[in-house]
Design an enzyme around this catalytic site. Sequence first.
Site, mmCIF file in Angstrom:
data_model
loop_
_atom_site.group_PDB
_atom_site.id
_atom_site.type_symbol
_atom_site.label_atom_id
_atom_site.label_comp_id
_atom_site.label_asym_id
_atom_site.label_seq_id
_atom_site.Cartn_x
_atom_site.Cartn_y
_atom_site.Cartn_z
ATOM 1 C CD GLN A 117 -3.965 4.957 5.144
ATOM 2 O OE1 GLN A 117 -3.025 4.723 4.298
ATOM 3 N NE2 GLN A 117 -5.148 4.169 5.354
ATOM 4 C CE LYS B 219 -12.878 4.698 5.854
ATOM 5 N NZ LYS B 219 -12.286 3.642 6.874
ATOM 6 C CG ASN C 100 -8.391 6.340 11.258
ATOM 7 O OD1 ASN C 100 -7.498 7.011 11.366
ATOM 8 N ND2 ASN C 100 -8.490 5.445 10.327
ATOM 9 N N GLY D 276 2.853 -4.610 1.014
ATOM 10 C CA GLY D 276 2.599 -4.190 2.382
ATOM 11 C C GLY D 276 1.595 -5.123 3.240
ATOM 12 C CB ALA D 277 2.518 -7.637 5.683
#
Length: 463
Positions: free
Chosen positions: A376, A286, A349, A49-50
């Site tokens: 996410q 969080k 986020n 994953g990059a």
Amino acid sequence: MVGSIEVMNQNLYSNGTIQNGNCLEEKLDELRRLLGKADGDPLRIVGVGAGAWGSVFAALLQDSYGQFRDKVQIRIWRRPGRAVDRATAEHLFEVINSREDVLRRLIRRCAYLKYVEARLGDRTLYADEILKDGFCLNMIDTPLCPLKVVTNLQEAVWDADIVVNGVPSTETREVFEEISHYWKERITVPIIISLAKGIEAALEPVPHIITPTQMISRATGVPIDHILYLGGPNIASEIYNKEYANARICGAEKWRKPLAKFLRQPHFVVWDNSDLVTHEVMGGLKNVYAIGAGMIAALTNESATSKSVYFAHCTSEMIFITHLLAEEPEKLAGPLLADTYVTLLKGRNAWYGQMLAKGNLSRDMGENISGKGMIQGVSAVGAFYELLSQPSLSVLHPDENKPVAPVELCPILKTLYKILITREQSSHAILQALRDETLNDPRERIEIAQSHAFYRPSLLSQP
């Protein structure tokens, strides 16, 4: 390693500290011995994953240890075929020309012309292609060192000694289920370090959280004591620019202590802790409240007063939730608040919440945002709400004196769920949740959590 990556025997950092090459080689040799690596057999470290953090993590290792080519091989996998749009290509060209060191490097590598052609619209660049030159699609403004990029997942991982999970939590299960096919005939068990922050909810046989490390273990059969989580209050681009930062690697003592030593740099201090799952869950929690913070900032024109009121309410909800999840929640207060603080300041986020509230983004655009990557916190909102709305976890409501699902005492979480998941309310609803005259003093929510035996070990699949 492929590519002309310039290194020095001593690495001089912007804060004036020096890390000697001999010290680095000693740390590398120590980890090689622990993993039983023979002379002539390089330690194989692969990032899967990059995104921004995954790319920076691989680049930090490359900068530190890439000079020892006969002892370590550092690679990163990303999916092929992701095209770089014209606007991003133009911005990338501006970044290249603003950095003399990057410009000279590309000219030496005979790679500059393709960026000129892309700026003119005469050529299409691809994300894996520019990553080889040190550019992460989610972090264009921060050039990295050139990286060895592999686009075939089997080629990347089949013989890896250490795999770094840099894919989002929402993609972790799928990617590692594919990896499991390539590891069927492995004799040795790899070490896996997960950077993912996010959770899933499962309701059977009892409501519980599934974390990325648990997804990896279930998908691959790798024992959980060979899987670690690394997280902390940090921003990827700032870490690569040598801003002082720290992180915590959590997992079995046999691996976490030597890995903490191996990863530690003068500007990036890595601590270690045994509490794997709880720290991992807090890393996801969080992100939930960061989205709301972004909305508040946008809707109140960056009002410091409104943002502080929100911070008081959201942290009280997080403290309330940690009392459900951890037997000794006080130990998590510092790391959780620090991680929350940095995410509110500059995390993706919080940025996403701002863009939604301003109308620059819509929920129909999904959570994978060009130039930012996966948001996410959205899936985490759904997972935490689903878990905490289960009647089997009921707590006593302080005013109504009757059992209620824990989510009823978390009005911010409830509102975010209605905005992001069911979409029955607009972003402005977060203001109503903040200004509700019947909302309890945040202190009272904390007192409720501290005065009752709230801890539900089943939520983290604990006996």
